[in-house]
Design a protein around this motif. Structure first.
Motif, PDB file in Angstrom:
ATOM      1  N   LEU A  30      63.371   2.865 -31.920  1.00 46.58           N
ATOM      2  CA  LEU A  30      64.224   2.683 -33.084  1.00 46.58           C
ATOM      3  C   LEU A  30      64.570   4.028 -33.731  1.00 46.58           C
ATOM      4  O   LEU A  30      65.695   4.235 -34.194  1.00 46.58           O
ATOM      5  CB  LEU A  30      63.544   1.765 -34.108  1.00 46.58           C
ATOM      6  N   ALA A  31      63.585   4.928 -33.755  1.00 51.61           N
ATOM      7  CA  ALA A  31      63.837   6.255 -34.310  1.00 51.61           C
ATOM      8  C   ALA A  31      64.876   6.998 -33.473  1.00 51.61           C
ATOM      9  O   ALA A  31      65.755   7.689 -34.008  1.00 51.61           O
ATOM     10  CB  ALA A  31      62.541   7.054 -34.378  1.00 51.61           C
ATOM     11  N   SER A  34      68.326   5.512 -34.204  1.00 50.11           N
ATOM     12  CA  SER A  34      68.804   5.963 -35.515  1.00 50.11           C
ATOM     13  C   SER A  34      69.280   7.409 -35.449  1.00 50.11           C
ATOM     14  O   SER A  34      70.296   7.771 -36.048  1.00 50.11           O
ATOM     15  CB  SER A  34      67.704   5.813 -36.564  1.00 50.11           C
ATOM     16  N   LEU A  37      72.570   7.563 -33.728  1.00 55.12           N
ATOM     17  CA  LEU A  37      73.637   6.972 -34.543  1.00 55.12           C
ATOM     18  C   LEU A  37      74.188   7.962 -35.573  1.00 55.12           C
ATOM     19  O   LEU A  37      75.371   7.917 -35.912  1.00 55.12           O
ATOM     20  CB  LEU A  37      73.112   5.737 -35.282  1.00 55.12           C
ATOM     21  N   ALA A  38      73.314   8.833 -36.060  1.00 56.03           N
ATOM     22  CA  ALA A  38      73.682   9.709 -37.174  1.00 56.03           C
ATOM     23  C   ALA A  38      74.893  10.608 -36.876  1.00 56.03           C
ATOM     24  O   ALA A  38      75.823  10.675 -37.689  1.00 56.03           O
ATOM     25  CB  ALA A  38      72.480  10.550 -37.599  1.00 56.03           C
ATOM     26  N   ARG A  77      78.287   1.464 -38.568  1.00 58.23           N
ATOM     27  CA  ARG A  77      77.648   1.249 -39.872  1.00 58.23           C
ATOM     28  C   ARG A  77      76.837  -0.057 -39.876  1.00 58.23           C
ATOM     29  O   ARG A  77      75.733  -0.104 -40.422  1.00 58.23           O
ATOM     30  CB  ARG A  77      78.716   1.225 -40.975  1.00 58.23           C
ATOM     31  N   ALA A  80      73.710   0.499 -37.795  1.00 58.90           N
ATOM     32  CA  ALA A  80      72.740   1.332 -38.504  1.00 58.90           C
ATOM     33  C   ALA A  80      71.912   0.506 -39.481  1.00 58.90           C
ATOM     34  O   ALA A  80      70.723   0.777 -39.681  1.00 58.90           O
ATOM     35  CB  ALA A  80      73.454   2.459 -39.243  1.00 58.90           C
ATOM     36  N   THR A  81      72.522  -0.515 -40.080  1.00 59.49           N
ATOM     37  CA  THR A  81      71.763  -1.383 -41.002  1.00 59.49           C
ATOM     38  C   THR A  81      70.886  -2.368 -40.252  1.00 59.49           C
ATOM     39  O   THR A  81      69.873  -2.827 -40.772  1.00 59.49           O
ATOM     40  CB  THR A  81      72.727  -2.155 -41.924  1.00 59.49           C
ATOM     41  N   VAL A  83      69.400  -1.785 -37.158  1.00 62.35           N
ATOM     42  CA  VAL A  83      68.346  -1.160 -36.354  1.00 62.35           C
ATOM     43  C   VAL A  83      66.959  -1.261 -36.982  1.00 62.35           C
ATOM     44  O   VAL A  83      65.992  -1.637 -36.291  1.00 62.35           O
ATOM     45  CB  VAL A  83      68.702   0.324 -36.062  1.00 62.35           C
ATOM     46  N   PRO A  84      66.788  -0.948 -38.272  1.00 67.96           N
ATOM     47  CA  PRO A  84      65.431  -1.004 -38.840  1.00 67.96           C
ATOM     48  C   PRO A  84      64.789  -2.388 -38.798  1.00 67.96           C
ATOM     49  O   PRO A  84      63.561  -2.495 -38.840  1.00 67.96           O
ATOM     50  CB  PRO A  84      65.642  -0.555 -40.303  1.00 67.96           C
ATOM     51  N   VAL A  99      75.566   2.337 -28.863  1.00 72.21           N
ATOM     52  CA  VAL A  99      75.424   3.738 -29.263  1.00 72.21           C
ATOM     53  C   VAL A  99      76.059   4.653 -28.215  1.00 72.21           C
ATOM     54  O   VAL A  99      76.777   5.600 -28.551  1.00 72.21           O
ATOM     55  CB  VAL A  99      73.938   4.101 -29.470  1.00 72.21           C
TER      56      VAL A  99
END
Length: 236
Positions: A30-31, A34, A37-38, A77, A80-81, A83-84, A99
């Motif tokens: 997951l990290a 993320s 994605l950034a 976007r 990104a919400t 994924v966590p 991705v």
């Protein structure tokens, strides 16, 4: 403790250890998602702006790019919400593929707008003879306002063309700077015609210009400029 209970205890510890390992693996996955994605999330808005700028140019671009870019940015976007909150048992293949697609799209869009923009701004600006401006100034002609305007326009042109991709308003800024440079060239022509300019420049060369150059018509034009007294006759 019986052998049976010992085995059960060992299995329980193994299950706990395996769960901890899976949590670490999933946390790392997951990290990584993320982190990947950034960059496209941060870059796509600027690329969308750049795309809207190059669409103003007289060039052919793939149809629907702007809409696609907006859709990709919105999809990222949302991802990104999400994924966590992805669970331990959820398959990440789809998220990874989204991705990868976004990364590829951002790369292709960056190449498209950068290539189009750099090709456009690499055109040579209008030619304005800086040596002539210097010569006119040395000859006593007031060209400081034109010189200042030219230097300002060239500085603005350098600022807008030094960017790899255009920001908002870059196309208009570029066109304004080009127009300002062109106008400076016209103003020099209004101050002094080419024939008189050639004489002024030539008079500052070591060899000067022959006395026969100073016809009545040319002398009248030099008087109108207020610089006829700056010319001296040297006998050789």
């Amino acid at each position: 403790m019986t052998l049976r209970s010992t085995i059960q205890d060992l299995r329980a510890h193994a299950d706990v250890a395996n769960d901890e390992h899976q949590v670490k693996v999933r946390t790392g996955q997951l990290a990584d998602l993320s982190a990947r994605l950034a960059p496209p999330l941060a870059e796509l808005p600027a690329l969308n702006v750049a795309l809207s700028e190059v669409e103003q140019l007289d060039v052919e671009l793939p149809a629907g790019r702007e809409q696609d870019a907006s859709q990709v940015a919105e999809s990222l976007r949302v991802l990104a919400t999400e994924v966590p909150s992805l669970g331990m048992d959820q398959n990440l293949d789809l998220a990874k593929e989204r991705v990868r697609s976004a990364e590829k799209y951002a790369k292709e869009l960056r190449a498209l707008v950068a290539g189009t923009w750099q090709t456009y701004v690499s055109q040579p600006p209008p030619a304005v003879n800086g040596d002539l401006i210097d010569a006119l100034a040395q000859g006593g002609v007031d060209v400081e306002e034109i010189r200042d305007a030219l230097e300002t326009a060239r500085a603005r042109l350098l600022t807008v063309t030094s960017r790899l991709i255009p920001d908002r308003g870059a196309v208009q800024k570029y066109r304004d700077a080009i127009e300002s440079i062109h106008r400076c060239g016209e103003q020099i022509g209004e101050v002094v015609d080419a024939d008189i300019a050639e004489g002024i420049v030539g008079s500052q060369e070591p060899s000067g210009v022959p006395l026969t150059w100073f016809t009545a018509d040319r002398l009248e034009k030099l008087r109108a400029l207020g610089i006829v007294d700056r010319f001296k006759v040297h006998l050789r």
